[in-house]
Write a protein that holds these residues in place. Sequence first.
Motif, PDB file in Angstrom:
ATOM      1  N   PHE B  67     121.575  60.500  50.387  1.00  0.00           N
ATOM      2  CA  PHE B  67     122.209  61.606  50.329  1.00  0.00           C
ATOM      3  C   PHE B  67     123.974  61.475  50.310  1.00  0.00           C
ATOM      4  CE2 PHE B  67     123.537  65.372  52.172  1.00  0.00           C
ATOM      5  CZ  PHE B  67     124.185  65.413  53.434  1.00  0.00           C
ATOM      6  N   ASN B  68     124.500  62.244  49.555  1.00  0.00           N
ATOM      7  CA  ASN B  68     125.986  61.856  49.472  1.00  0.00           C
ATOM      8  C   ASN B  68     126.774  63.283  49.794  1.00  0.00           C
ATOM      9  OD1 ASN B  68     128.754  61.747  48.686  1.00  0.00           O
ATOM     10  ND2 ASN B  68     128.071  60.115  47.390  1.00  0.00           N
ATOM     11  N   LYS B  69     127.130  63.568  50.979  1.00  0.00           N
ATOM     12  CA  LYS B  69     127.656  64.666  51.305  1.00  0.00           C
ATOM     13  C   LYS B  69     128.898  64.932  50.564  1.00  0.00           C
ATOM     14  CE  LYS B  69     128.637  67.429  55.521  1.00  0.00           C
ATOM     15  NZ  LYS B  69     128.723  67.439  56.894  1.00  0.00           N
ATOM     16  N   SER B  70     129.701  63.984  50.346  1.00  0.00           N
ATOM     17  CA  SER B  70     131.108  64.629  49.533  1.00  0.00           C
ATOM     18  C   SER B  70     130.658  64.872  48.071  1.00  0.00           C
ATOM     19  CB  SER B  70     131.995  63.169  49.571  1.00  0.00           C
ATOM     20  OG  SER B  70     131.360  62.182  49.125  1.00  0.00           O
ATOM     21  N   GLN B  71     129.581  64.423  47.559  1.00  0.00           N
ATOM     22  CA  GLN B  71     129.254  64.812  46.333  1.00  0.00           C
ATOM     23  C   GLN B  71     128.108  65.893  46.147  1.00  0.00           C
ATOM     24  OE1 GLN B  71     128.669  61.442  43.559  1.00  0.00           O
ATOM     25  NE2 GLN B  71     130.756  60.646  44.299  1.00  0.00           N
ATOM     26  N   THR B  72     127.706  66.405  47.240  1.00  0.00           N
ATOM     27  CA  THR B  72     126.717  67.385  47.413  1.00  0.00           C
ATOM     28  C   THR B  72     125.409  66.720  46.462  1.00  0.00           C
ATOM     29  OG1 THR B  72     127.511  68.835  45.799  1.00  0.00           O
ATOM     30  CG2 THR B  72     127.993  68.961  48.172  1.00  0.00           C
ATOM     31  N   SER B  73     125.072  65.635  46.541  1.00  0.00           N
ATOM     32  CA  SER B  73     123.993  65.060  45.754  1.00  0.00           C
ATOM     33  C   SER B  73     122.928  64.333  46.513  1.00  0.00           C
ATOM     34  CB  SER B  73     124.554  64.139  44.718  1.00  0.00           C
ATOM     35  OG  SER B  73     125.099  62.880  45.462  1.00  0.00           O
ATOM     36  N   PHE B  74     121.666  64.140  45.800  1.00  0.00           N
ATOM     37  CA  PHE B  74     120.640  63.687  46.581  1.00  0.00           C
ATOM     38  C   PHE B  74     119.759  63.184  45.263  1.00  0.00           C
ATOM     39  CE2 PHE B  74     118.049  62.587  50.026  1.00  0.00           C
ATOM     40  CZ  PHE B  74     116.718  62.975  49.913  1.00  0.00           C
ATOM     41  N   HIS B  75     120.259  61.958  44.878  1.00  0.00           N
ATOM     42  CA  HIS B  75     119.603  61.218  43.591  1.00  0.00           C
ATOM     43  C   HIS B  75     118.526  60.587  43.806  1.00  0.00           C
ATOM     44  CE1 HIS B  75     122.627  63.064  41.616  1.00  0.00           C
ATOM     45  NE2 HIS B  75     123.904  62.162  41.585  1.00  0.00           N
ATOM     46  N   LEU B  76     117.242  60.793  43.141  1.00  0.00           N
ATOM     47  CA  LEU B  76     116.334  59.521  43.370  1.00  0.00           C
ATOM     48  C   LEU B  76     116.157  58.442  42.609  1.00  0.00           C
ATOM     49  CD1 LEU B  76     113.278  59.942  44.736  1.00  0.00           C
ATOM     50  CD2 LEU B  76     112.579  61.135  42.648  1.00  0.00           C
ATOM     51  N   ARG B  77     115.771  57.353  43.206  1.00  0.00           N
ATOM     52  CA  ARG B  77     115.654  56.265  42.166  1.00  0.00           C
ATOM     53  C   ARG B  77     114.559  55.570  42.429  1.00  0.00           C
ATOM     54  NH1 ARG B  77     121.516  55.713  44.369  1.00  0.00           N
ATOM     55  NH2 ARG B  77     120.714  54.437  45.957  1.00  0.00           N
ATOM     56  N   LYS B  78     114.437  54.519  41.447  1.00  0.00           N
ATOM     57  CA  LYS B  78     113.158  53.791  41.640  1.00  0.00           C
ATOM     58  C   LYS B  78     113.439  52.426  40.869  1.00  0.00           C
ATOM     59  CE  LYS B  78     108.330  52.914  41.622  1.00  0.00           C
ATOM     60  NZ  LYS B  78     106.872  53.375  41.580  1.00  0.00           N
ATOM     61  N   PRO B  79     113.619  51.234  41.289  1.00  0.00           N
ATOM     62  CA  PRO B  79     114.123  50.041  40.606  1.00  0.00           C
ATOM     63  C   PRO B  79     113.171  49.844  39.371  1.00  0.00           C
ATOM     64  CG  PRO B  79     113.355  49.228  42.762  1.00  0.00           C
ATOM     65  CD  PRO B  79     113.244  50.951  42.713  1.00  0.00           C
ATOM     66  N   SER B  80     111.816  50.033  39.537  1.00  0.00           N
ATOM     67  CA  SER B  80     110.785  49.584  38.510  1.00  0.00           C
ATOM     68  C   SER B  80     109.647  50.594  38.275  1.00  0.00           C
ATOM     69  CB  SER B  80     110.429  48.080  38.863  1.00  0.00           C
ATOM     70  OG  SER B  80     109.427  47.807  37.824  1.00  0.00           O
ATOM     71  N   VAL B  81     109.938  51.503  37.378  1.00  0.00           N
ATOM     72  CA  VAL B  81     108.797  52.586  37.259  1.00  0.00           C
ATOM     73  C   VAL B  81     107.468  51.906  36.732  1.00  0.00           C
ATOM     74  CG1 VAL B  81     110.371  54.225  37.265  1.00  0.00           C
ATOM     75  CG2 VAL B  81     109.743  53.413  34.953  1.00  0.00           C
ATOM     76  N   HIS B  82     106.540  52.705  37.024  1.00  0.00           N
ATOM     77  CA  HIS B  82     104.928  52.362  36.334  1.00  0.00           C
ATOM     78  C   HIS B  82     104.418  53.454  35.805  1.00  0.00           C
ATOM     79  CE1 HIS B  82     100.905  51.462  36.805  1.00  0.00           C
ATOM     80  NE2 HIS B  82     101.171  50.232  36.619  1.00  0.00           N
ATOM     81  N   ILE B  83     103.783  53.217  34.711  1.00  0.00           N
ATOM     82  CA  ILE B  83     103.061  54.288  34.050  1.00  0.00           C
ATOM     83  C   ILE B  83     102.582  55.545  34.946  1.00  0.00           C
ATOM     84  CG2 ILE B  83     100.608  53.602  33.764  1.00  0.00           C
ATOM     85  CD1 ILE B  83     102.792  54.387  30.629  1.00  0.00           C
ATOM     86  N   SER B  84     102.062  55.063  36.055  1.00  0.00           N
ATOM     87  CA  SER B  84     101.652  56.473  37.014  1.00  0.00           C
ATOM     88  C   SER B  84     102.555  56.910  37.394  1.00  0.00           C
ATOM     89  CB  SER B  84     100.624  55.546  38.096  1.00  0.00           C
ATOM     90  OG  SER B  84     101.561  54.559  38.667  1.00  0.00           O
ATOM     91  N   ASP B  85     103.854  56.632  37.460  1.00  0.00           N
ATOM     92  CA  ASP B  85     104.800  57.267  37.918  1.00  0.00           C
ATOM     93  C   ASP B  85     105.123  58.804  36.908  1.00  0.00           C
ATOM     94  OD1 ASP B  85     106.601  54.717  38.831  1.00  0.00           O
ATOM     95  OD2 ASP B  85     105.510  55.841  40.220  1.00  0.00           O
ATOM     96  N   THR B  86     104.715  58.900  35.968  1.00  0.00           N
ATOM     97  CA  THR B  86     104.671  59.749  34.892  1.00  0.00           C
ATOM     98  C   THR B  86     104.536  61.210  35.588  1.00  0.00           C
ATOM     99  OG1 THR B  86     104.373  58.408  32.862  1.00  0.00           O
ATOM    100  CG2 THR B  86     104.270  61.021  32.800  1.00  0.00           C
ATOM    101  N   ALA B  87     105.008  62.004  35.920  1.00  0.00           N
ATOM    102  CA  ALA B  87     105.074  63.394  36.399  1.00  0.00           C
ATOM    103  C   ALA B  87     106.434  64.216  36.448  1.00  0.00           C
ATOM    104  CB  ALA B  87     104.690  62.972  38.153  1.00  0.00           C
TER     105      ALA B  87
END
Lengths: 115, 116
Positions: B67-87
Amino acid sequence: EPEVTQTPSHQVTQMGQEVILRCVPISNHLYFYWYRQILGQKVEFLVSFYNNEISEKSEIFDDQFSVERPDGSNFTLKIRSTKLEDSAMYFCASSVSGSYNSPLHFGNGTRLTVT
Amino acid sequence: AQSVTQLDSQVPVFEEAPVELRCNYSSSVSVYLFWYVQYPNQGLQLLLKYLSGSTLVKGINGFEAEFNKSQTSFHLRKPSVHISDTAEYFCAVTDILTGGGNKLTFGTGTQLKVEL
């Protein structure tokens, strides 16, 4: 794990017809919701329902829409006279309470196609 | 009125690569923020939420968001994705002062496609 179930998964209806979308929320949940997503657009809040009455509704939820909990398990959304623009995916959701700490549990959705 | 912007409609990524899905919201008041995931032919499932406290929140399946209040952002991250994350991934917000309970405003969604 308990699930919210929605039937049917796909409903095709003609313009002007009435349609009822059905949902069975999780049994110990007290708050119920309908959201919809028109293809390619945002998921939009329609209505929330608690203690057998509407607690909040959006401007989308006009007189053509109604919700009901006809028995202890089902939660229905009725559209009285469908329009082409009602074509969308309709999601039912339920939660234990109305608090932000009480996550929404969504069903798989009903895809409504109005022709 | 509250709004949520997810600029990327589709994000292709190779398996084991990192990913960031962007979310910005419009608000001048306090908000609660959520990420939901929708796997094919399933309903929306809560990934994580920010209500208060630490601005870095961890969710299920190895995802986290900041959560970044000054930039009004809430970016989602994952360091290493898996094929099952397709969605499809949806960012959502509720305004603490005017939003009732679970009345959420959603973004248009980002389709994450993980490739081998």
